[in-house]
Write a protein that holds these residues in place. Structure first.
Motif, PDB file in Angstrom:
ATOM      1  N   ASP A 289       0.824  -1.213   0.000  1.00 24.96           N
ATOM      2  CA  ASP A 289       0.000   0.000   0.000  1.00 24.96           C
ATOM      3  C   ASP A 289       0.860   1.266   0.000  1.00 24.96           C
ATOM      4  O   ASP A 289       0.347   2.372  -0.036  1.00 24.96           O
ATOM      5  N   ALA A 290       2.182   1.086   0.046  1.00 25.78           N
ATOM      6  CA  ALA A 290       3.097   2.227  -0.052  1.00 25.78           C
ATOM      7  C   ALA A 290       4.416   1.759  -0.644  1.00 25.78           C
ATOM      8  O   ALA A 290       4.833   0.613  -0.435  1.00 25.78           O
ATOM      9  N   VAL A 291       5.042   2.645  -1.402  1.00 24.61           N
ATOM     10  CA  VAL A 291       6.341   2.384  -2.022  1.00 24.61           C
ATOM     11  C   VAL A 291       7.300   3.470  -1.565  1.00 24.61           C
ATOM     12  O   VAL A 291       6.971   4.665  -1.597  1.00 24.61           O
ATOM     13  N   ILE A 292       8.476   3.059  -1.113  1.00 22.56           N
ATOM     14  CA  ILE A 292       9.543   4.013  -0.793  1.00 22.56           C
ATOM     15  C   ILE A 292      10.644   3.829  -1.832  1.00 22.56           C
ATOM     16  O   ILE A 292      11.103   2.708  -2.065  1.00 22.56           O
ATOM     17  N   THR A 293      11.064   4.937  -2.460  1.00 24.07           N
ATOM     18  CA  THR A 293      12.115   4.846  -3.474  1.00 24.07           C
ATOM     19  C   THR A 293      13.017   6.070  -3.451  1.00 24.07           C
ATOM     20  O   THR A 293      12.558   7.198  -3.234  1.00 24.07           O
ATOM     21  N   GLY A 294      14.275   5.812  -3.668  1.00 25.56           N
ATOM     22  CA  GLY A 294      15.238   6.899  -3.855  1.00 25.56           C
ATOM     23  C   GLY A 294      15.554   7.118  -5.322  1.00 25.56           C
ATOM     24  O   GLY A 294      16.451   7.907  -5.648  1.00 25.56           O
ATOM     25  N   ASN A 295      14.836   6.442  -6.214  1.00 23.73           N
ATOM     26  CA  ASN A 295      15.101   6.573  -7.651  1.00 23.73           C
ATOM     27  C   ASN A 295      15.047   8.030  -8.097  1.00 23.73           C
ATOM     28  O   ASN A 295      14.270   8.835  -7.555  1.00 23.73           O
ATOM     29  N   TRP A 296      15.829   8.340  -9.107  1.00 23.35           N
ATOM     30  CA  TRP A 296      15.853   9.683  -9.663  1.00 23.35           C
ATOM     31  C   TRP A 296      16.050   9.596 -11.171  1.00 23.35           C
ATOM     32  O   TRP A 296      16.320   8.526 -11.713  1.00 23.35           O
ATOM     33  N   GLY A 297      15.879  10.730 -11.851  1.00 23.23           N
ATOM     34  CA  GLY A 297      16.052  10.749 -13.305  1.00 23.23           C
ATOM     35  C   GLY A 297      15.036   9.853 -13.996  1.00 23.23           C
ATOM     36  O   GLY A 297      13.909   9.673 -13.538  1.00 23.23           O
ATOM     37  N   ASN A 298      15.450   9.262 -15.122  1.00 24.63           N
ATOM     38  CA  ASN A 298      14.542   8.416 -15.892  1.00 24.63           C
ATOM     39  C   ASN A 298      14.093   7.191 -15.117  1.00 24.63           C
ATOM     40  O   ASN A 298      13.013   6.649 -15.371  1.00 24.63           O
ATOM     41  N   ASP A 299      14.913   6.721 -14.172  1.00 24.91           N
ATOM     42  CA  ASP A 299      14.509   5.556 -13.382  1.00 24.91           C
ATOM     43  C   ASP A 299      13.293   5.866 -12.511  1.00 24.91           C
ATOM     44  O   ASP A 299      12.494   4.969 -12.219  1.00 24.91           O
ATOM     45  N   LEU A 300      13.136   7.081 -12.076  1.00 24.78           N
ATOM     46  CA  LEU A 300      11.951   7.452 -11.319  1.00 24.78           C
ATOM     47  C   LEU A 300      10.779   7.709 -12.266  1.00 24.78           C
ATOM     48  O   LEU A 300       9.659   7.239 -12.040  1.00 24.78           O
ATOM     49  N   THR A 301      11.044   8.458 -13.334  1.00 28.34           N
ATOM     50  CA  THR A 301       9.984   8.780 -14.282  1.00 28.34           C
ATOM     51  C   THR A 301       9.344   7.524 -14.846  1.00 28.34           C
ATOM     52  O   THR A 301       8.109   7.400 -14.895  1.00 28.34           O
ATOM     53  N   LEU A 302      10.164   6.557 -15.270  1.00 27.96           N
ATOM     54  CA  LEU A 302       9.627   5.334 -15.852  1.00 27.96           C
ATOM     55  C   LEU A 302       8.917   4.467 -14.816  1.00 27.96           C
ATOM     56  O   LEU A 302       7.949   3.774 -15.131  1.00 27.96           O
ATOM     57  N   LEU A 303       9.389   4.504 -13.576  1.00 28.50           N
ATOM     58  CA  LEU A 303       8.745   3.734 -12.515  1.00 28.50           C
ATOM     59  C   LEU A 303       7.327   4.229 -12.264  1.00 28.50           C
ATOM     60  O   LEU A 303       6.366   3.439 -12.253  1.00 28.50           O
ATOM     61  N   VAL A 304       7.168   5.533 -12.075  1.00 30.31           N
ATOM     62  CA  VAL A 304       5.842   6.062 -11.767  1.00 30.31           C
ATOM     63  C   VAL A 304       4.935   6.012 -12.989  1.00 30.31           C
ATOM     64  O   VAL A 304       3.717   5.847 -12.863  1.00 30.31           O
ATOM     65  N   LYS A 305       5.532   6.118 -14.177  1.00 36.47           N
ATOM     66  CA  LYS A 305       4.726   5.997 -15.392  1.00 36.47           C
ATOM     67  C   LYS A 305       4.175   4.586 -15.519  1.00 36.47           C
ATOM     68  O   LYS A 305       3.013   4.380 -15.900  1.00 36.47           O
ATOM     69  N   ALA A 306       4.966   3.587 -15.163  1.00 37.15           N
ATOM     70  CA  ALA A 306       4.499   2.199 -15.211  1.00 37.15           C
ATOM     71  C   ALA A 306       3.364   1.977 -14.214  1.00 37.15           C
ATOM     72  O   ALA A 306       2.398   1.249 -14.506  1.00 37.15           O
ATOM     73  N   ALA A 307       3.467   2.587 -13.026  1.00 38.75           N
ATOM     74  CA  ALA A 307       2.389   2.466 -12.043  1.00 38.75           C
ATOM     75  C   ALA A 307       1.107   3.099 -12.562  1.00 38.75           C
ATOM     76  O   ALA A 307       0.012   2.546 -12.410  1.00 38.75           O
ATOM     77  N   ARG A 308       1.244   4.255 -13.177  1.00 37.50           N
ATOM     78  CA  ARG A 308       0.074   4.922 -13.746  1.00 37.50           C
ATOM     79  C   ARG A 308      -0.552   4.086 -14.840  1.00 37.50           C
ATOM     80  O   ARG A 308      -1.778   3.889 -14.875  1.00 37.50           O
ATOM     81  N   ASP A 309       0.277   3.580 -15.751  1.00 38.92           N
ATOM     82  CA  ASP A 309      -0.247   2.792 -16.877  1.00 38.92           C
ATOM     83  C   ASP A 309      -0.937   1.519 -16.408  1.00 38.92           C
ATOM     84  O   ASP A 309      -1.891   1.040 -17.040  1.00 38.92           O
TER      85      ASP A 309
END
Length: 430
Positions: free
Chosen positions: A241-261
């Protein structure tokens, strides 16, 4: 004959000297600039992050130069930025460091990789011991691995960003206050910083919320994953029910985009969800559930017309394109504190400037900070932010024209962000 020759020479000298004496005073030659060398990724998958740093550092330098530059005993010197592309690699960074020292640049800045920062600290230490007449001072704007100001602390290194532990403390305070969070998934980039983020999350949650289950702990190659859908599937399967991430740059953008999709509705606790491209990628799915932490954000001013607003609007006027809309206050703080330390030292000698930076304070109309002498960690307030629609109220500025911005959820005063340090600093004689 001798008198006649002397008279001719005198007449010639007067003919040359008189016009010079009567002409307007010639402008003095400009003094040599104070050079700052930036080593960071300006090509490859994280080039956009490096380009954003260049814009921010250039803007900070322009502000110092607009007030006349840096005053030294011989007059005012302008600051000058030189960039060195390390492609975000350690070996390339060491090659670029040699180039920087060959050019006798006294001030090195870097930040977009903790692994690179660790290697550069070692390189600077060795170089300064070997070449005391050509020393280099390393100013770190974003590499947040706590070891850099603990066991690897160096007199020649100063960090102007909050460490991963300090940022995690802000995030876990929010999680602690949310009883609905019961299952947390950790996902980070597989290098020193990412591993430290995961470690800090586990340790802090165990103390603050021992009832929370860590249902996943993933490390992935940095800058290599093009599709995070399989990781999102694992999170869903684990019941996170929660995600903690230190990702940045494209690794963060692609991660959250995948969650949205995937339509995966989960709370994201991030270090950098307010960064380049992320708000637009998260979109509507992030409203009310995505959080980030930073030393400042565009809506931190609270009221229209505040000094914070004016500072942000001046940056947007300088860089009006939405794609360039990412302002790091800590970089302005870093350049301003460097300029004042040089003036206090009366020299660009790295040792003298380092001693002038220890204990130095920064104060503006909306932000204050202190450089802790013990470990060279900047102590400053932090903001925990929640993502909202720009038209939801309390959001005067969105991010990159996305229609989404962040508002303050929790303000953490500077003294509450400070954590103990294990640094045992070895200082050269004054």
């Amino acid at each position: 004959m001798k008198l006649r020759l002397s008279s001719r020479l005198l007449s010639l000298a007067l003919a040359i000297a008189l016009p010079l004496a009567l002409s307007p005073a010639r402008a003095a030659a400009p003094l040599a600039p104070i050079r700052i060398g930036m080593i960071d990724g300006l090509s490859g998958p994280f080039a956009n992050a490096g380009e954003a740093v260049v814009r921010n550092i250039s803007y900070a330098i322009e502000r110092v130069n607009a007030r006349g530059g840096v005053t030294l005993p011989d007059g005012k010197h302008l600051l000058q930025l030189s960039t060195f592309d390390n492609k975000l690699g350690v070996e390339d960074s060491l090659v670029q460091f040699r180039q920087l020292t060959d050019e006798r640049i006294p001030f090195l800045i870097e930040g977009n990789s903790s692994a690179v920062a660790a290697a550069l600290i070692d390189a600077v230490n060795k170089h300064n011991q070997r070449e005391p007449d050509r020393r280099v001072l390393f100013l770190n704007y974003s590499a947040v691995d706590p070891t850099l100001t603990n066991e690897k602390c160096s007199f020649w290194h100063f960090r102007f960003d909050a460490s991963a532990d300090m940022r995690m403390q802000a995030l876990t305070e929010s999680i602690k206050a949310d009883p609905a969070t019961r299952k947390v998934y950790l996902i980070d980039q597989d290098y020193s910083f990412g591993r430290q983020v995961a470690k800090a999350a586990r340790e802090q949650l165990a103390v603050k919320r021992p009832d929370i289950a860590i249902v996943g702990d993933e490390l992935h190659p940095i800058g290599k994953i093009k599709d995070f859908a399989p990781y999102i599937a694992k999170m869903r399967s684990a019941g996170a029910d929660a995600v903690i991430t230190g990702n940045w740059g494209n690794d963060l953008t692609l991660l959250v985009k995948a969650a949205r999709d995937a339509g995966f509705k989960v709370k994201f606790y991030t270090f950098y969800a307010n960064s380049l491209g992320a708000p637009a990628a998260i979109g509507e799915a992030g409203v009310g559930v995505v959080r980030a932490v930073a030393e400042w954000h565009p809506n931190a001013g609270g009221n229209p017309g505040s000094p914070s607003d004016a500072y942000y609007q001046a940056f947007r006027q300088r860089y009006p394109q939405p794609k360039d809309d990412y302002l790091y206050l800590r970089m302005q703080v870093m350049i301003d504190m460097l300029a004042k330390a040089i003036e206090k030292a009366g020299s660009v000698d790295p040792k003298a400037v380092a001693y002038a930076l220890e204990g130095a304070q920064y104060q503006s109309t909306f932000h204050s900070a202190t450089m802790r002498a013990q470990d060279h960690q900047l102590i400053q307030p932090l903001y925990l932010m929640q993502m909202q629609r720009a038209d939801s109220g309390g959001i005067r500025f969105d991010n990159e024209g996305s229609g989404y911005g962040f508002r303050t959820e929790r303000f953490i005063p500077a003294e509450q962000t400070a954590l103990p340090s294990s640094c045992r600093m070895q200082r050269p004689p004054r």
